[in-house]
Enzyme design. Structure first.
Site, PDB file in Angstrom:
ATOM      1  N   LEU A 152       0.984  -1.233  -0.007  1.00  7.61           N
ATOM      2  CA  LEU A 152       0.047   0.132  -0.150  1.00  7.61           C
ATOM      3  C   LEU A 152       0.978   1.256   0.172  1.00  7.61           C
ATOM      4  O   LEU A 152       1.927   1.124   0.600  1.00  7.61           O
ATOM      5  CB  LEU A 152      -0.793  -0.158   1.228  1.00  7.61           C
ATOM      6  CG  LEU A 152      -2.005  -0.925   1.357  1.00  7.61           C
ATOM      7  CD1 LEU A 152      -2.803  -1.107   2.611  1.00  7.61           C
ATOM      8  CD2 LEU A 152      -2.927  -1.006   0.318  1.00  7.61           C
ATOM      9  N   ASP A 153       0.381   2.279  -0.663  1.00 14.23           N
ATOM     10  CA  ASP A 153       1.245   3.364  -0.644  1.00 14.23           C
ATOM     11  C   ASP A 153       1.412   3.912   0.720  1.00 14.23           C
ATOM     12  O   ASP A 153       0.607   3.697   1.664  1.00 14.23           O
ATOM     13  CB  ASP A 153       0.500   4.747  -1.345  1.00 14.23           C
ATOM     14  CG  ASP A 153       0.361   4.455  -2.847  1.00 14.23           C
ATOM     15  OD1 ASP A 153       1.201   3.634  -3.313  1.00 14.23           O
ATOM     16  OD2 ASP A 153      -0.422   5.057  -3.362  1.00 14.23           O
ATOM     17  N   LYS A 154       2.430   4.834   1.194  1.00 16.32           N
ATOM     18  CA  LYS A 154       2.730   5.195   2.451  1.00 16.32           C
ATOM     19  C   LYS A 154       1.483   5.743   3.117  1.00 16.32           C
ATOM     20  O   LYS A 154       1.301   5.402   4.347  1.00 16.32           O
ATOM     21  CB  LYS A 154       4.045   6.307   2.149  1.00 16.32           C
ATOM     22  CG  LYS A 154       4.160   6.869   3.610  1.00 16.32           C
ATOM     23  CD  LYS A 154       5.344   7.822   3.390  1.00 16.32           C
ATOM     24  CE  LYS A 154       5.689   8.723   4.809  1.00 16.32           C
ATOM     25  NZ  LYS A 154       6.715   9.865   4.585  1.00 16.32           N
ATOM     26  N   ARG A 256      -5.655   5.981  -7.528  1.00 16.52           N
ATOM     27  CA  ARG A 256      -5.463   7.480  -7.464  1.00 16.52           C
ATOM     28  C   ARG A 256      -5.097   7.811  -9.146  1.00 16.52           C
ATOM     29  O   ARG A 256      -6.017   9.004  -9.301  1.00 16.52           O
ATOM     30  CB  ARG A 256      -4.220   7.871  -6.842  1.00 16.52           C
ATOM     31  CG  ARG A 256      -4.378   7.421  -5.185  1.00 16.52           C
ATOM     32  CD  ARG A 256      -2.642   7.535  -4.590  1.00 16.52           C
ATOM     33  NE  ARG A 256      -1.886   8.699  -4.765  1.00 16.52           N
ATOM     34  CZ  ARG A 256      -1.011   8.767  -4.301  1.00 16.52           C
ATOM     35  NH1 ARG A 256      -0.199   7.819  -4.014  1.00 16.52           N
ATOM     36  NH2 ARG A 256      -0.442  10.300  -4.215  1.00 16.52           N
TER      37      ARG A 256
END
Length: 343
Positions: A152-154, A256
């Site tokens: 997962l993205d930060k 996104r």
């Protein structure tokens, strides 16, 4: 071991001490830059690493700290004090709190908080999920990437599965490749999104900005995101929508990028911001409003389908009321479980 050579091929005294490396520079090395001589004398270290040591004051010439471009006269005594590089700590255990949702002998499911990087990389060599896993589960040091099979993205929160055995890791990677892992996300976006939709657009590196991804990239990989609208809201006159998204593929920044390509950028997203209204600057929320709230997979050992569900963290729950929504707009677990198990 062969002696290091100077640019003119004359040997240098090479003393590998416990604390430093000593170099005695011949008299005929005159006018050469310090960084160039170091690179020739110490080929086991990269030029960038040696330069960083000089800049950090870890290299002395006749006992004095100098600069990488310093011109040697010849006959100097150089001491190099090797410094540990950040990547040396990348796979070190760190006592970082983890919310473990489920664990058994084969898998671990964690609820990742926003702000936590998943895997060490440039700029984030420590303080990652991987470091936390190694502290709590030392046996993971024997697995590639400490058992991590997806990311997962930060600044994206939510559920992730980690393997505890090589067999489990192989099985989970296979499920991800075959797209049989059910992953659902909550995404708050700007604009009034349709009731449902599907985005089919490749995702690849943005050719104009290598730090970003782009939809429809000729060099990208196929990607598919399905979404449905859960609620409509507004912030100071600008429409907002809460979406439930389902991934059919797992490309970097996929949700996104796909939603921004439709004109619905995520609230708080600092990177993908096309068609973000000017009023967004007034919203006190500075990470992409994205949460992986549901996860479903086939257990590697029992082959039974297992499903986990986690509500968004506190910052997203607060965001609900800020954009004219409520907790009642979130998916109900019982309905979701039936939906996930039918994916």
């Amino acid at each position: 071991m062969a002696l290091p050579q100077t640019p003119d091929s004359n040997p240098i005294d090479y003393i590998d001490d416990e604390d430093f490396i000593a170099l005695e520079i011949p008299l005929d090395v005159n006018g050469e830059r310090l960084d160039k001589v170091l690179a020739s004398s110490l080929p086991d270290y990269s030029r960038n690493r040696l330069k960083s040591w000089v800049e950090a004051g870890a290299v002395t010439v006749d006992g004095k700290v100098t600069k990488a471009r310093y011109l040697l006269r010849g006959g100097e005594s150089i001491k190099v004090f090797p410094q540990e590089m950040p990547e040396q700590f990348a796979f070190s255990p760190e006592d970082i709190p983890l919310e473990v949702v489920y664990e058994d002998e084969s898998i671990i499911v964690v609820n990742k908080p926003p702000g936590l990087v998943v895997h060490p990389a440039a700029g984030n060599w420590t303080g990652t999920l991987l470091n936390a896993l190694l502290f709590q589960y030392p046996e993971l040091k024997n697995l590639p990437r400490a058992g991590i099979v997806h990311r997962l993205d930060k600044d994206t929160s939510g559920l992730m599965v980690v393997a505890r055995t090589a067999l489990a890791q192989t099985a989970l990677v296979r499920q991800l490749q075959e797209r049989t892992v059910g992953r659902r996300y909550l995404a708050w976006v700007w604009g009034e999104a349709p009731t449902q939709g599907k985005v089919l657009a490749s995702v690849g590196r943005d050719q104009r900005d290598r730090l970003k991804m782009a939809a429809g990239s000729a060099h990208g990989k196929p990607a598919a995101t399905m979404f449905r609208r859960l609620a409509k809201g507004a912030f100071e006159g600008s429409a907002t929508t809460l979406l439930e998204c389902r991934l059919e593929t797992g490309r970097t920044h996929q949700i996104r990028v796909h939603l921004e390509s439709l004109g619905f950028p995520l609230l708080g997203d600092q990177v993908y911001r096309k068609k973000t209204p000017g009023i967004a600057k007034s919203l006190p929320f500075e990470r992409q409003a994205l949460h992986a709230f549901a996860l479903s997979l086939e257990h590697p050992d029992t082959l039974k389908t297992m499903t986990w569900f986690r509500l968004p963290p506190e910052d997203l729950m607060t965001l609900l009321s800020q954009v004219g929504m409520s907790a009642d707009d979130l998916p109900k677990e019982s309905v979701l479980l039936a939906s996930l198990n039918s994916d």
